[in-house]
Design a protein around this motif. Structure first.
Motif, PDB file in Angstrom:
ATOM      1  N   ILE A  21       0.834  -1.200   0.000  1.00  0.00           N
ATOM      2  CA  ILE A  21       0.000   0.000   0.000  1.00  0.00           C
ATOM      3  C   ILE A  21       0.869   1.251   0.000  1.00  0.00           C
ATOM      4  O   ILE A  21       0.616   2.216  -0.730  1.00  0.00           O
ATOM      5  N   MET A  22       1.921   1.236   0.822  1.00  0.00           N
ATOM      6  CA  MET A  22       2.791   2.403   0.912  1.00  0.00           C
ATOM      7  C   MET A  22       3.515   2.667  -0.407  1.00  0.00           C
ATOM      8  O   MET A  22       3.691   3.822  -0.813  1.00  0.00           O
ATOM      9  N   SER A  23       3.907   1.612  -1.099  1.00  0.00           N
ATOM     10  CA  SER A  23       4.591   1.801  -2.378  1.00  0.00           C
ATOM     11  C   SER A  23       3.641   2.393  -3.420  1.00  0.00           C
ATOM     12  O   SER A  23       4.042   3.245  -4.231  1.00  0.00           O
ATOM     13  N   THR A  28       1.933   7.249  -6.418  1.00  0.00           N
ATOM     14  CA  THR A  28       0.954   8.293  -6.725  1.00  0.00           C
ATOM     15  C   THR A  28       1.470   9.661  -6.316  1.00  0.00           C
ATOM     16  O   THR A  28       1.282  10.658  -7.031  1.00  0.00           O
ATOM     17  N   LEU A  29       2.137   9.722  -5.164  1.00  0.00           N
ATOM     18  CA  LEU A  29       2.676  10.986  -4.682  1.00  0.00           C
ATOM     19  C   LEU A  29       3.735  11.531  -5.631  1.00  0.00           C
ATOM     20  O   LEU A  29       3.738  12.719  -5.967  1.00  0.00           O
ATOM     21  N   GLN A  30       4.621  10.678  -6.090  1.00  0.00           N
ATOM     22  CA  GLN A  30       5.665  11.127  -7.005  1.00  0.00           C
ATOM     23  C   GLN A  30       5.103  11.490  -8.380  1.00  0.00           C
ATOM     24  O   GLN A  30       5.681  12.303  -9.098  1.00  0.00           O
ATOM     25  N   LYS A  31       3.973  10.894  -8.735  1.00  0.00           N
ATOM     26  CA  LYS A  31       3.368  11.185 -10.033  1.00  0.00           C
ATOM     27  C   LYS A  31       2.525  12.457  -9.994  1.00  0.00           C
ATOM     28  O   LYS A  31       2.625  13.308 -10.887  1.00  0.00           O
ATOM     29  N   VAL A  88       9.835  15.243  -4.360  1.00  0.00           N
ATOM     30  CA  VAL A  88       8.371  15.174  -4.505  1.00  0.00           C
ATOM     31  C   VAL A  88       7.898  16.444  -5.212  1.00  0.00           C
ATOM     32  O   VAL A  88       8.220  17.556  -4.770  1.00  0.00           O
ATOM     33  N   PRO A  89       7.140  16.327  -6.310  1.00  0.00           N
ATOM     34  CA  PRO A  89       6.594  17.531  -6.951  1.00  0.00           C
ATOM     35  C   PRO A  89       5.664  18.262  -5.987  1.00  0.00           C
ATOM     36  O   PRO A  89       4.784  17.661  -5.362  1.00  0.00           O
ATOM     37  N   PHE A  90       5.879  19.558  -5.861  1.00  0.00           N
ATOM     38  CA  PHE A  90       5.093  20.346  -4.924  1.00  0.00           C
ATOM     39  C   PHE A  90       4.554  21.562  -5.664  1.00  0.00           C
ATOM     40  O   PHE A  90       5.306  22.294  -6.300  1.00  0.00           O
ATOM     41  N   TYR A  91       3.240  21.751  -5.558  1.00  0.00           N
ATOM     42  CA  TYR A  91       2.570  22.866  -6.228  1.00  0.00           C
ATOM     43  C   TYR A  91       1.991  23.779  -5.154  1.00  0.00           C
ATOM     44  O   TYR A  91       1.114  23.380  -4.386  1.00  0.00           O
ATOM     45  N   LEU A  92       2.526  24.975  -5.109  1.00  0.00           N
ATOM     46  CA  LEU A  92       2.132  25.955  -4.103  1.00  0.00           C
ATOM     47  C   LEU A  92       1.370  27.086  -4.760  1.00  0.00           C
ATOM     48  O   LEU A  92       1.821  27.664  -5.751  1.00  0.00           O
ATOM     49  N   GLN A  93       0.200  27.387  -4.214  1.00  0.00           N
ATOM     50  CA  GLN A  93      -0.531  28.580  -4.625  1.00  0.00           C
ATOM     51  C   GLN A  93      -0.415  29.592  -3.495  1.00  0.00           C
ATOM     52  O   GLN A  93      -0.896  29.372  -2.381  1.00  0.00           O
ATOM     53  N   TRP A  94       0.213  30.693  -3.807  1.00  0.00           N
ATOM     54  CA  TRP A  94       0.477  31.741  -2.826  1.00  0.00           C
ATOM     55  C   TRP A  94      -0.455  32.909  -3.113  1.00  0.00           C
ATOM     56  O   TRP A  94      -0.365  33.542  -4.151  1.00  0.00           O
ATOM     57  N   ILE A  95      -1.355  33.211  -2.179  1.00  0.00           N
ATOM     58  CA  ILE A  95      -2.323  34.298  -2.345  1.00  0.00           C
ATOM     59  C   ILE A  95      -1.899  35.447  -1.444  1.00  0.00           C
ATOM     60  O   ILE A  95      -1.945  35.333  -0.214  1.00  0.00           O
ATOM     61  N   ASP A  96      -1.466  36.524  -2.062  1.00  0.00           N
ATOM     62  CA  ASP A  96      -1.001  37.692  -1.323  1.00  0.00           C
ATOM     63  C   ASP A  96      -2.097  38.746  -1.326  1.00  0.00           C
ATOM     64  O   ASP A  96      -2.672  39.062  -2.375  1.00  0.00           O
ATOM     65  N   THR A  97      -2.409  39.278  -0.163  1.00  0.00           N
ATOM     66  CA  THR A  97      -3.464  40.272  -0.027  1.00  0.00           C
ATOM     67  C   THR A  97      -2.861  41.608   0.365  1.00  0.00           C
ATOM     68  O   THR A  97      -1.795  41.665   0.990  1.00  0.00           O
ATOM     69  N   PRO A  98      -3.505  42.716   0.011  1.00  0.00           N
ATOM     70  CA  PRO A  98      -2.983  44.031   0.406  1.00  0.00           C
ATOM     71  C   PRO A  98      -3.070  44.234   1.910  1.00  0.00           C
ATOM     72  O   PRO A  98      -4.052  43.829   2.547  1.00  0.00           O
ATOM     73  N   GLY A  99      -2.036  44.823   2.485  1.00  0.00           N
ATOM     74  CA  GLY A  99      -2.065  45.121   3.910  1.00  0.00           C
ATOM     75  C   GLY A  99      -3.077  46.205   4.223  1.00  0.00           C
ATOM     76  O   GLY A  99      -3.299  47.119   3.428  1.00  0.00           O
TER      77      GLY A  99
END
Length: 371
Positions: A21-23, A28-31, A88-99
């Protein structure tokens, strides 16, 4: 219903289930990789944009390099970053808001941020309820995993509490005590305790206790001559990795707390979805009543228009004119029919006459007519 029990010793022993299961999950994680959506809120000038560089180790400037002139964030900006974290492929969505220090109407800016989160959840509902759903994991449409709320050093303002109350129930919140290197160790300890107490009194639940962060875009030399990320002062060097909670925040976002953050996001989304569904069901009778009312009004307007036309026709003698036209048309039809009948009869008599004339020459001659 009968239930049968199986002797544990009689069940065939299976080996390698866990590793199998872990493999599969690792494959899936690497894909597919992992996804994280982070929103930054708070007062302007707290280093919200700089923290992204520190967490994910992006470009840094040398000690003698001048930082570029960066304008304050004017509106909500969303940036997607694709990188590799421990292969590990990592997809980051960074949402910056006005102070909120850069806005004229602070309350309107707060509502704008909350509405932005609600729009993400509404988009998630549209994707979920679509007849043909998207196969990809469009993480940018599924809400916000965590909100990093930046608090200026030494003082928690009432505006901070007002904004945090509005964000409560929208996503997981981690308070960030920015510019921690401007406070002494004792001041930081007291301020951290004060922030935790005030948030608890306001009923604002946080994902982690307030984290003291030092963010810097510079690479400087420490006392040992090593190149480190930090800020240089007259009394020495403040290092981001050593003197702040930056490593702990990185572990929470990327490793140790990632799955918990994603579960929290799904929980907040389910609460939003349930509320919307209740509103839709609650508004159904009113929508049906509105439809029936509009239909009745349209029927009344149409009946009134027909009645008005009828009354106007009677006043102007339109019906009499129509009767005269119909009578004239009927007379014309009768005249045409009579003429056609007469013509048919006349043509028949002339034909009969021709036939009679032709028979005169073919009959038996009279006696005594020719000798």
């Amino acid at each position: 219903m009968k239930r049968s029990s199986v002797d544990e010793g009689a069940f065939p022993e299976l080996s390698g289930v866990r590793s199998g299961i872990m493999s599969q999950r690792l494959e899936t994680l690497q894909k597919e990789g992992e996804y994280l959506t982070v929103m930054c809120c708070g007062e302007s000038g707290c280093g919200k944009s700089t923290l992204l560089q520190n967490i994910f180790s992006t470009r840094f400037m040398e000690e003698n390099e001048k930082p570029p002139m960066v304008a304050p964030t004017a509106g909500i900006e969303s940036t997607v970053v694709s990188l590799k974290v421990d292969s590990v492929p990592f997809y980051l969505q960074w949402i910056d808001t006005p102070g909120y220090g850069d806005q004229v109407d602070v309350r309107q800016g707060f509502h704008h941020i909350v509405n932005y989160i609600d729009k993400l959840y509404e988009r998630a509902m549209e994707v979920e309820m679509a007849a043909v759903r998207e196969e990809n994991r469009a993480f940018e449409h599924l809400g916000v995993d965590v909100i990093l709320y930046f608090i200026s050093p030494h003082r928690l303002k009432e505006l901070d509490l007002a904004m945090l109350r509005m964000l409560k129930g929208k996503a997981a919140i981690i308070p960030i005590l920015s510019k921690a290197d401007t406070m002494t160790t004792d001041e930081l300890r007291v301020f951290r305790r004060e922030v935790s107490t005030r948030l608890r009194e306001q009923g604002i639940e946080t994902f982690r206790e307030p984290m003291a962060i030092i963010a810097s875009p510079y690479v400087v030399k420490n006392a040992q001559g090593e190149s480190v990320i930090g800020r240089e002062y007259s009394w020495g060097v403040s290092q981001c990795e050593r003197d702040s909670d930056l490593p702990a925040l990185r572990r929470v976002l990327i490793a140790e707390g990632l799955q918990e953050l994603q579960r929290s996001r799904r929980r907040y989304y389910e609460a939003f979805r349930a509320k919307k569904m209740r509103e839709m069901r609650g508004n159904l009778p009113s929508r049906m009543f509105g439809f029936a009312l509009r239909t009745a009004l349209q029927t009344l307007v149409l009946a009134g228009a027909v009645y008005a036309l009828h009354q106007g026709a009677e006043r102007t003698g339109l019906y009499e004119k129509l009767d005269q036209l119909r009578a004239a048309a009927s007379n014309d039809e009768n005249s045409i029919a009579d003429a056609s009948e007469k013509k048919s009869k006349g043509w028949g008599s002339r034909t009969q006459q021709r036939q009679d004339k032709s028979q005169l020459g073919t009959g038996t001659p009279r006696k005594g007519l020719f000798k």
